[in-house]
Write a protein that holds these residues in place. Structure first.
Motif, PDB file in Angstrom:
ATOM      1  N   VAL A 182       0.860  -1.188   0.000  1.00 13.82           N
ATOM      2  CA  VAL A 182       0.000   0.000   0.000  1.00 13.82           C
ATOM      3  C   VAL A 182       0.888   1.226   0.000  1.00 13.82           C
ATOM      4  N   SER A 183       0.831   2.012  -1.072  1.00 19.76           N
ATOM      5  CA  SER A 183       1.596   3.256  -1.149  1.00 19.76           C
ATOM      6  C   SER A 183       0.651   4.437  -1.006  1.00 19.76           C
ATOM      7  N   GLU A 184       1.058   5.383  -0.216  1.00 20.38           N
ATOM      8  CA  GLU A 184       0.269   6.592   0.049  1.00 20.38           C
ATOM      9  C   GLU A 184       1.108   7.798  -0.338  1.00 20.38           C
ATOM     10  N   THR A 185       0.571   8.660  -1.174  1.00 21.27           N
ATOM     11  CA  THR A 185       1.315   9.812  -1.686  1.00 21.27           C
ATOM     12  C   THR A 185       0.622  11.101  -1.273  1.00 21.27           C
ATOM     13  N   ARG A 186       1.398  12.019  -0.705  1.00 25.28           N
ATOM     14  CA  ARG A 186       0.871  13.313  -0.253  1.00 25.28           C
ATOM     15  C   ARG A 186       1.903  14.411  -0.519  1.00 25.28           C
ATOM     16  N   PRO A 187       1.448  15.632  -0.825  1.00 25.10           N
ATOM     17  CA  PRO A 187       2.388  16.746  -0.947  1.00 25.10           C
ATOM     18  C   PRO A 187       2.887  17.158   0.433  1.00 25.10           C
ATOM     19  N   GLU A 188       4.167  17.503   0.506  1.00 26.89           N
ATOM     20  CA  GLU A 188       4.729  17.868   1.798  1.00 26.89           C
ATOM     21  C   GLU A 188       4.419  19.315   2.177  1.00 26.89           C
ATOM     22  N   GLU A 189       4.068  20.128   1.199  1.00 28.31           N
ATOM     23  CA  GLU A 189       3.764  21.527   1.470  1.00 28.31           C
ATOM     24  C   GLU A 189       2.520  21.935   0.690  1.00 28.31           C
ATOM     25  N   ALA A 190       1.845  22.932   1.225  1.00 26.62           N
ATOM     26  CA  ALA A 190       0.669  23.460   0.528  1.00 26.62           C
ATOM     27  C   ALA A 190       1.103  24.133  -0.775  1.00 26.62           C
ATOM     28  N   GLY A 191       0.263  23.984  -1.783  1.00 28.11           N
ATOM     29  CA  GLY A 191       0.556  24.617  -3.063  1.00 28.11           C
ATOM     30  C   GLY A 191       1.285  23.711  -4.042  1.00 28.11           C
ATOM     31  N   VAL A 192       1.752  22.558  -3.562  1.00 25.91           N
ATOM     32  CA  VAL A 192       2.425  21.605  -4.451  1.00 25.91           C
ATOM     33  C   VAL A 192       1.382  20.713  -5.099  1.00 25.91           C
ATOM     34  N   GLU A 193       1.402  20.637  -6.412  1.00 24.44           N
ATOM     35  CA  GLU A 193       0.421  19.844  -7.142  1.00 24.44           C
ATOM     36  C   GLU A 193       0.950  18.440  -7.407  1.00 24.44           C
ATOM     37  N   MET A 194       0.102  17.446  -7.222  1.00 28.65           N
ATOM     38  CA  MET A 194       0.494  16.066  -7.482  1.00 28.65           C
ATOM     39  C   MET A 194       0.257  15.708  -8.945  1.00 28.65           C
ATOM     40  N   ALA A 195       1.054  14.764  -9.428  1.00 28.02           N
ATOM     41  CA  ALA A 195       0.889  14.277 -10.798  1.00 28.02           C
ATOM     42  C   ALA A 195      -0.395  13.459 -10.888  1.00 28.02           C
ATOM     43  N   PRO A 196      -0.956  13.306 -12.087  1.00 25.22           N
ATOM     44  CA  PRO A 196      -2.169  12.501 -12.231  1.00 25.22           C
ATOM     45  C   PRO A 196      -1.978  11.097 -11.690  1.00 25.22           C
ATOM     46  N   LEU A 197      -3.042  10.527 -11.180  1.00 23.69           N
ATOM     47  CA  LEU A 197      -2.987   9.205 -10.577  1.00 23.69           C
ATOM     48  C   LEU A 197      -2.509   8.153 -11.572  1.00 23.69           C
ATOM     49  N   GLU A 198      -2.899   8.301 -12.832  1.00 22.34           N
ATOM     50  CA  GLU A 198      -2.526   7.310 -13.844  1.00 22.34           C
ATOM     51  C   GLU A 198      -1.008   7.216 -14.016  1.00 22.34           C
ATOM     52  N   SER A 199      -0.302   8.302 -13.746  1.00 22.11           N
ATOM     53  CA  SER A 199       1.149   8.297 -13.933  1.00 22.11           C
ATOM     54  C   SER A 199       1.847   7.401 -12.921  1.00 22.11           C
TER      55      SER A 199
END
Length: 297
Positions: A182-199
């Motif tokens: 189980v991998s969980e991905t979160r931005p470490e700072e506000a304002g950082v955009e995550m890549a699309p889930l499909e990537s």
């Protein structure tokens, strides 16, 4: 004629009277010692109670100060900044001055390790293992993976990596025969955009050779399920708000939807337990340990 001396009985009477009068005084003195002894017992008990209260308060205060201050996932990992500093043993002797910490010291996983690539991370990403005894501390930072337990699975290891301000924490659960990542991905700072889930799926599953199903979970979230029948493995991808999950396992395909529901339900429930506050007994236990260490030094 016999003359009676009137002074004799008077003396005897007086002596007898004095003798009788002396008994009440002795009893009074004896009774006076009892309250004094009682007060000594009461004062001793009061002193013992006050000492107990002082020790209790001291343990509570020291236990609060001793609580670990976790500000980030990185603070749980061996820090590379220590590589330029002199390493020192507990006995005060210097060992290998100026020698940088090795990849083993930093819990680094070799890049050519098949498990060294986290979903969505480049092959060159530096990945570190998280000590399992520190994994529980991630709860106070809002991560869900430390809450995952069940299905007869135990945590085998945990690892993490960060790319452009986006951190992924992955745990491997196993029952000795099957595994669940189980991998969980979160931005470490506000304002950082995550890549699309499909990537994130390219490194986890060959989407061109897998059967895809779209599932609506009980939480209302959408789940993309990919089933690789040749490899007897399935991968589920989900996201909600500022978090993305990629789950891969060789457990039976029938367990995929149940586990995906479990992961997203955990994501919902973790919010209800934030912030994580240690119980009073844990704080007191830590405080007594600190006081004992101080007294024995």
């Amino acid at each position: 004629m016999t003359r009676h001396d009137s002074s004799t009985p008077l003396v005897r009477g007086a002596s007898t009277g004095e003798s009788h009068r002396s008994w009440p005084g002795a009893a009074t003195a004896h009774e006076a010692t009892r309250p004094r002894a009682g007060w000594l017992v009461v004062l001793s008990l009061i002193v013992l109670v006050l000492l107990g209260v002082l020790v209790f308060v001291a343990a509570w205060v020291v236990g609060g100060r001793a609580l670990p201050q976790i500000s980030s996932v990185q603070s749980l990992l061996p820090q590379g900044s220590q590589s330029s500093e002199t390493q020192q043993e507990g006995d005060g002797e210097l060992t290998n001055p100026g020698v940088p910490l090795t990849s083993t010291d930093l819990n680094l996983i070799p890049v050519d390790d098949p498990d060294s690539v986290l979903p969505g991370s480049p092959d060159t990403t530096e990945i570190q293992q998280i000590p399992l005894d520190s994994l529980n501390a991630l709860k106070s930072l809002g991560w869900s993976v430390p809450h995952l337990s069940g299905f007869g699975l135990a945590t085998e290891y945990a690892e993490t990596g960060v790319v452009a301000g986006i951190r992924t924490v992955q745990i491997r659960l196993t029952d000795g025969e099957h595994h669940l990542d189980v991998s969980e991905t979160r931005p470490e700072e506000a304002g950082v955009e995550m890549a699309p889930l499909e990537s994130k799926l390219a490194s986890a599953v060959d989407v061109s050779d897998a059967r895809k199903e779209n599932i609506t979970l009980r939480t209302g979230d959408e789940c993309q399920l990919y089933i690789s029948e040749d490899e007897e493995q399935w991968t589920a991808a989900m996201e909600s708000g500022r978090v993305q999950y990629v789950v891969s396992s060789d457990l039976p395909e029938t367990a995929a939807e149940q586990i995906s529901n479990w992961v997203m339900a955990t994501d919902r429930s973790r919010v209800q337990v934030l912030p994580i506050v240690p119980s009073g007994s844990e704080r007191l236990e830590r405080g007594f340990e600190e006081l004992l260490d101080w007294l024995t030094d």
